[in-house]
Design a protein around this motif. Structure first.
Motif, PDB file in Angstrom:
ATOM      1  N   MET A  22       5.841   3.544  -7.791  1.00  0.00           N
ATOM      2  CA  MET A  22       6.029   3.779  -6.364  1.00  0.00           C
ATOM      3  C   MET A  22       5.835   2.485  -5.582  1.00  0.00           C
ATOM      4  SD  MET A  22       6.665   6.591  -4.445  1.00  0.00           S
ATOM      5  CE  MET A  22       5.817   8.043  -5.079  1.00  0.00           C
ATOM      6  N   ALA A  23       4.853   1.697  -5.977  1.00  0.00           N
ATOM      7  CA  ALA A  23       4.587   0.433  -5.285  1.00  0.00           C
ATOM      8  C   ALA A  23       5.777  -0.515  -5.405  1.00  0.00           C
ATOM      9  CB  ALA A  23       3.329  -0.218  -5.851  1.00  0.00           C
ATOM     10  N   ARG A  24       6.389  -0.564  -6.578  1.00  0.00           N
ATOM     11  CA  ARG A  24       7.563  -1.430  -6.748  1.00  0.00           C
ATOM     12  C   ARG A  24       8.689  -0.993  -5.812  1.00  0.00           C
ATOM     13  NH1 ARG A  24       7.022  -0.453 -12.787  1.00  0.00           N
ATOM     14  NH2 ARG A  24       5.633  -2.075 -13.581  1.00  0.00           N
ATOM     15  N   GLY A  25       8.875   0.322  -5.686  1.00  0.00           N
ATOM     16  CA  GLY A  25       9.911   0.819  -4.789  1.00  0.00           C
ATOM     17  C   GLY A  25       9.630   0.478  -3.342  1.00  0.00           C
ATOM     18  N   LEU A  26       8.373   0.622  -2.933  1.00  0.00           N
ATOM     19  CA  LEU A  26       8.008   0.273  -1.561  1.00  0.00           C
ATOM     20  C   LEU A  26       8.190  -1.222  -1.315  1.00  0.00           C
ATOM     21  CD1 LEU A  26       4.784   2.465  -1.174  1.00  0.00           C
ATOM     22  CD2 LEU A  26       7.011   2.865  -0.101  1.00  0.00           C
ATOM     23  N   ARG A  27       7.830  -2.014  -2.310  1.00  0.00           N
ATOM     24  CA  ARG A  27       8.005  -3.466  -2.169  1.00  0.00           C
ATOM     25  C   ARG A  27       9.480  -3.821  -2.028  1.00  0.00           C
ATOM     26  NH1 ARG A  27       5.854  -7.285  -6.917  1.00  0.00           N
ATOM     27  NH2 ARG A  27       7.533  -6.164  -7.989  1.00  0.00           N
ATOM     28  N   ALA A  28      10.341  -3.104  -2.751  1.00  0.00           N
ATOM     29  CA  ALA A  28      11.781  -3.350  -2.647  1.00  0.00           C
ATOM     30  C   ALA A  28      12.299  -3.051  -1.247  1.00  0.00           C
ATOM     31  CB  ALA A  28      12.524  -2.504  -3.679  1.00  0.00           C
ATOM     32  N   PHE A  52      -1.811   5.645  -3.645  1.00  0.00           N
ATOM     33  CA  PHE A  52      -2.265   4.559  -4.506  1.00  0.00           C
ATOM     34  C   PHE A  52      -1.234   3.429  -4.553  1.00  0.00           C
ATOM     35  CE2 PHE A  52      -5.168   7.412  -7.368  1.00  0.00           C
ATOM     36  CZ  PHE A  52      -5.911   7.739  -6.246  1.00  0.00           C
ATOM     37  N   GLY A  53       0.052   3.788  -4.533  1.00  0.00           N
ATOM     38  CA  GLY A  53       1.097   2.769  -4.571  1.00  0.00           C
ATOM     39  C   GLY A  53       1.068   1.876  -3.347  1.00  0.00           C
ATOM     40  N   ALA A  54       0.898   2.473  -2.172  1.00  0.00           N
ATOM     41  CA  ALA A  54       0.805   1.677  -0.945  1.00  0.00           C
ATOM     42  C   ALA A  54      -0.394   0.738  -1.011  1.00  0.00           C
ATOM     43  CB  ALA A  54       0.704   2.595   0.270  1.00  0.00           C
ATOM     44  N   ASN A  55      -1.532   1.258  -1.469  1.00  0.00           N
ATOM     45  CA  ASN A  55      -2.739   0.433  -1.545  1.00  0.00           C
ATOM     46  C   ASN A  55      -2.609  -0.690  -2.564  1.00  0.00           C
ATOM     47  OD1 ASN A  55      -5.333   2.975  -0.882  1.00  0.00           O
ATOM     48  ND2 ASN A  55      -3.822   2.028   0.451  1.00  0.00           N
ATOM     49  N   LEU A  56      -1.820  -0.481  -3.628  1.00  0.00           N
ATOM     50  CA  LEU A  56      -1.603  -1.549  -4.604  1.00  0.00           C
ATOM     51  C   LEU A  56      -0.916  -2.758  -3.975  1.00  0.00           C
ATOM     52  CD1 LEU A  56      -0.527   0.422  -7.805  1.00  0.00           C
ATOM     53  CD2 LEU A  56      -2.474  -1.143  -7.619  1.00  0.00           C
ATOM     54  N   LEU A  57      -0.178  -2.521  -2.900  1.00  0.00           N
ATOM     55  CA  LEU A  57       0.476  -3.612  -2.176  1.00  0.00           C
ATOM     56  C   LEU A  57      -0.400  -4.160  -1.053  1.00  0.00           C
ATOM     57  CD1 LEU A  57       4.044  -2.041  -1.812  1.00  0.00           C
ATOM     58  CD2 LEU A  57       3.354  -3.824  -3.426  1.00  0.00           C
ATOM     59  N   GLY A  58      -1.563  -3.544  -0.850  1.00  0.00           N
ATOM     60  CA  GLY A  58      -2.391  -3.907   0.290  1.00  0.00           C
ATOM     61  C   GLY A  58      -1.927  -3.241   1.569  1.00  0.00           C
ATOM     62  N   ALA A  59      -0.988  -2.285   1.447  1.00  0.00           N
ATOM     63  CA  ALA A  59      -0.498  -1.546   2.608  1.00  0.00           C
ATOM     64  C   ALA A  59      -1.429  -0.381   2.915  1.00  0.00           C
ATOM     65  CB  ALA A  59       0.924  -1.046   2.356  1.00  0.00           C
ATOM     66  N   VAL A  60      -1.262   0.197   4.088  1.00  0.00           N
ATOM     67  CA  VAL A  60      -2.140   1.263   4.573  1.00  0.00           C
ATOM     68  C   VAL A  60      -1.371   2.580   4.550  1.00  0.00           C
ATOM     69  CG1 VAL A  60      -3.595   2.045   6.480  1.00  0.00           C
ATOM     70  CG2 VAL A  60      -3.301  -0.410   6.059  1.00  0.00           C
ATOM     71  N   TRP A  61      -1.953   3.571   3.911  1.00  0.00           N
ATOM     72  CA  TRP A  61      -1.334   4.896   3.793  1.00  0.00           C
ATOM     73  C   TRP A  61      -1.657   5.721   5.033  1.00  0.00           C
ATOM     74  CZ3 TRP A  61      -4.211   9.486   1.580  1.00  0.00           C
ATOM     75  CH2 TRP A  61      -3.371  10.603   1.448  1.00  0.00           C
ATOM     76  N   VAL A  62      -0.648   6.433   5.560  1.00  0.00           N
ATOM     77  CA  VAL A  62      -0.829   7.265   6.754  1.00  0.00           C
ATOM     78  C   VAL A  62      -0.306   8.674   6.457  1.00  0.00           C
ATOM     79  CG1 VAL A  62      -0.448   7.471   9.236  1.00  0.00           C
ATOM     80  CG2 VAL A  62      -0.413   5.207   8.159  1.00  0.00           C
ATOM     81  N   PRO A  63      -1.171   9.590   5.997  1.00  0.00           N
ATOM     82  CA  PRO A  63      -0.723  10.963   5.737  1.00  0.00           C
ATOM     83  C   PRO A  63      -0.638  11.760   7.033  1.00  0.00           C
ATOM     84  CG  PRO A  63      -3.055  10.761   5.227  1.00  0.00           C
ATOM     85  CD  PRO A  63      -2.592   9.393   5.650  1.00  0.00           C
ATOM     86  N   ILE A  64       0.447  12.514   7.197  1.00  0.00           N
ATOM     87  CA  ILE A  64       0.666  13.284   8.424  1.00  0.00           C
ATOM     88  C   ILE A  64       0.820  14.756   8.070  1.00  0.00           C
ATOM     89  CG2 ILE A  64       2.376  13.737  10.242  1.00  0.00           C
ATOM     90  CD1 ILE A  64       2.706  10.834  10.649  1.00  0.00           C
ATOM     91  N   ASN A  65       0.278  15.590   8.913  1.00  0.00           N
ATOM     92  CA  ASN A  65       0.324  17.039   8.738  1.00  0.00           C
ATOM     93  C   ASN A  65       1.766  17.515   8.543  1.00  0.00           C
ATOM     94  OD1 ASN A  65       0.169  19.912   9.196  1.00  0.00           O
ATOM     95  ND2 ASN A  65      -1.793  19.570  10.206  1.00  0.00           N
ATOM     96  N   THR A  66       1.988  18.321   7.509  1.00  0.00           N
ATOM     97  CA  THR A  66       3.345  18.776   7.204  1.00  0.00           C
ATOM     98  C   THR A  66       3.891  19.759   8.230  1.00  0.00           C
ATOM     99  OG1 THR A  66       2.415  20.493   5.770  1.00  0.00           O
ATOM    100  CG2 THR A  66       3.076  18.430   4.728  1.00  0.00           C
TER     101      THR A  66
END
Length: 505
Positions: A22-28, A52-66
């Motif tokens: 997932m992190a590789r995809g986000l980085r792409a 976890f993928g976002a955090n592997l890039l040092g990015a910040v995860w933002v979960p939003i209510n569905t």
């Protein structure tokens, strides 16, 4: 095993591998350290992989209510400044129907891109299996996520949550109930709630496993507990009553004593029911905290000397005091505002995202002000009431401000007030009172239908009232305490009495 989603299991190694994909995809897509990645996903393995993928890039995860849509949805994504959103296929249209100027990519889970918008892509196309391992050195102060408050006194604010905050939350949870070898936790808490993230952190620290259900079901609960082999359950308050009221089933009888520990907020009577009927040994019900800081109180699950009505013994990780309106400390037994501060670094929130002025308002005189009223006796904290204007329904904290802002978008409404009225239940019921625009016509039934279409299911009021005017102060502020005092009047329209029930879709 680490994760179990309805029988789909993942080891610790498999979880890391999927997160790296997932992190590789986000980085792409151009995601870099410090960027925000929003998810609007039901409970599934992909929530964990995206986090976890976002955090592997040092990015910040933002979960939003569905359940969010419209202004609820737009505000949090725009406020976070997110450029990438990962969502379920059925939520894509709601995202595209609001203005999201910063978003340049929407990854859709579970289906091909549902529309020709060039920002929308299939999530599957961005699970990149080949490439480097993306090892990222995380520090305790690194932000792991933004968790938005319910916005009870204004627009919802993003609490900046560090890695060490969640680690400490998990540590304290394990301290209250020391885990067994091979402990397995079961929860249905949505992964955009802090309690679920704390459960993940506690599981990681004790090297256990966690079974996460997509949503709660009374009829399936005991079969899920039996299938998963769970020894601990993390529940929200209403579910205790629903299960206690349900009839015996073969699965329930076979699971007697399997759940050693149940974590959630219940009273002594319900605790007795769960101990005697379901064979639960420990009920970890005494705790107090908020998104800005947990846990402020901590009581071992096997403690027998907990004072009635307390929310637990003050945790050694925090200084907790009761103060008056001038921030002067009050003596034991006297009621005032609950304030706190950490004794160690990075164990409470790091402030509100992009809102330093709001952070300063609550962080006064070197103390975090909770907005809650309570008192302390012999090291135990007692919660009395909330100062904030908030609502709670179906286990969700709800912003009256954001609901009112939604109603003000209705072309026939000139003013709206949303508040809770007590109806003999723990959480109360939501009521909306509206004033129509001059010359407009609108029935309560029509307003109810519009509400179901434009609000999250848990925010749809039970009671509706159309008034000539709202009760206001001389300066024009709505006096909600007077509206609450009126309660349900002869002119109030009751959705439930009309046979209209609202459920999660």
């Amino acid at each position: 095993m680490f994760l179990d989603f309805a029988g789909r299991t993942f080891t610790y190694r498999q979880t890391k591998d999927r997160a790296v994909e997932m992190a590789r995809g986000l980085r792409a897509l151009g995601v870099r350290a410090g960027d925000r990645v929003v998810t609007q996903l039901r409970n599934s393995e992909d929530v964990i992989f995206a986090w976890f993928g976002a955090n592997l890039l040092g990015a910040v995860w933002v979960p939003i209510n569905t359940a969010y849509r419209g202004e609820f949805l737009r505000h949090q994504i725009v406020d976070a400044g997110a450029e990438v959103v990962i969502c379920e296929a059925e939520y894509a249209d709601a995202l595209l129907n609001v203005a999201l100027p910063s978003v340049r990519a929407i990854l859709v889970r579970g289906a091909e891109a549902p529309c020709p918008d060039d920002r929308v892509h299939s999530l599957e196309a961005y699970r990149i299996t080949e490439g480097d391992s993306l090892e990222h050195a995380t520090t305790p102060s690194d932000l792991t996520c933004l968790l938005y408050t319910s916005g009870t006194t204004g627009p919802s604010k993003g609490c900046m949550i560090s890695t060490n905050y969640l680690c400490n939350m998990g540590y304290l949870s394990n301290l209250a109930v020391p885990p067994l070898p091979n402990e397995r936790t079961w929860t249905c808490s949505p992964m955009f709630h802090l309690s679920a993230l704390g459960g993940i952190a506690a599981t990681l620290l004790n090297q256990g496993s966690i079974s996460i259900a997509e949503q709660f079901s009374v009829s399936k609960f005991w079969s899920e507990i039996e299938r998963s082999g769970a020894t601990t359950a993390l529940l929200i308050s209403p579910t205790f009553h629903w299960l206690a009221d349900a009839e015996d089933t073969p699965e329930m009888l076979r699971c007697f004593g399997q759940l050693r520990t149940v974590i959630g907020s219940v009273g002594p009577e319900m605790e007795h029911v769960w101990r005697s009927r379901f064979g639960v040994q420990y009920m970890n019900r005494c705790a107090y905290g908020q998104t800005e800081g947990v846990w402020l109180t901590l009581t071992p699950a096997d403690a027998t000397d907990v004072p009635p009505n307390s929310v637990g013994r003050i945790c050694e990780d925090f200084d907790v005091r009761i103060v008056d309106d001038n921030d002067v400390q009050l003596p034991d037994g006297q009621r005032g505002e609950i304030v706190f501060r950490p004794k160690r670094p990075n164990i409470m929130f790091a402030g509100y995202w992009n809102r330093p002025e709001d952070t300063i308002k609550v962080w006064r005189n070197m103390w975090m002000h909770t907005g809650d009223i309570g008192y302390i006796e012999n090291g135990y904290l007692f919660f009395v009431d909330r100062k904030k204007d908030y609502l709670r329904s179906r286990g969700e904290n709800i912003s009256s401000f954001e609901i009112e802002r939604t109603y003000q978008q209705h072309p026939s409404i000139s003013a709206a007030a949303v508040y809770s009225v007590a109806e003999g239940v723990e959480e109360g019921e939501i009521k909306v009172s509206v004033v129509l625009c001059e010359g407009a016509t609108l029935s309560c039934e029509e307003l109810c239908t519009w509400s179901i279409e434009n609000l999250p299911y848990f925010a749809v009021p039970r009671y509706f009232e159309i008034r000539d005017e709202l009760i206001r102060t001389p300066t024009g502020k709505i006096q909600k305490y007077l509206l609450r005092a009126e309660g349900v009047t002869e002119t109030t329209w009751d959705r439930v009495a009309q046979g209209i029930n609202v459920r999660r879709t």
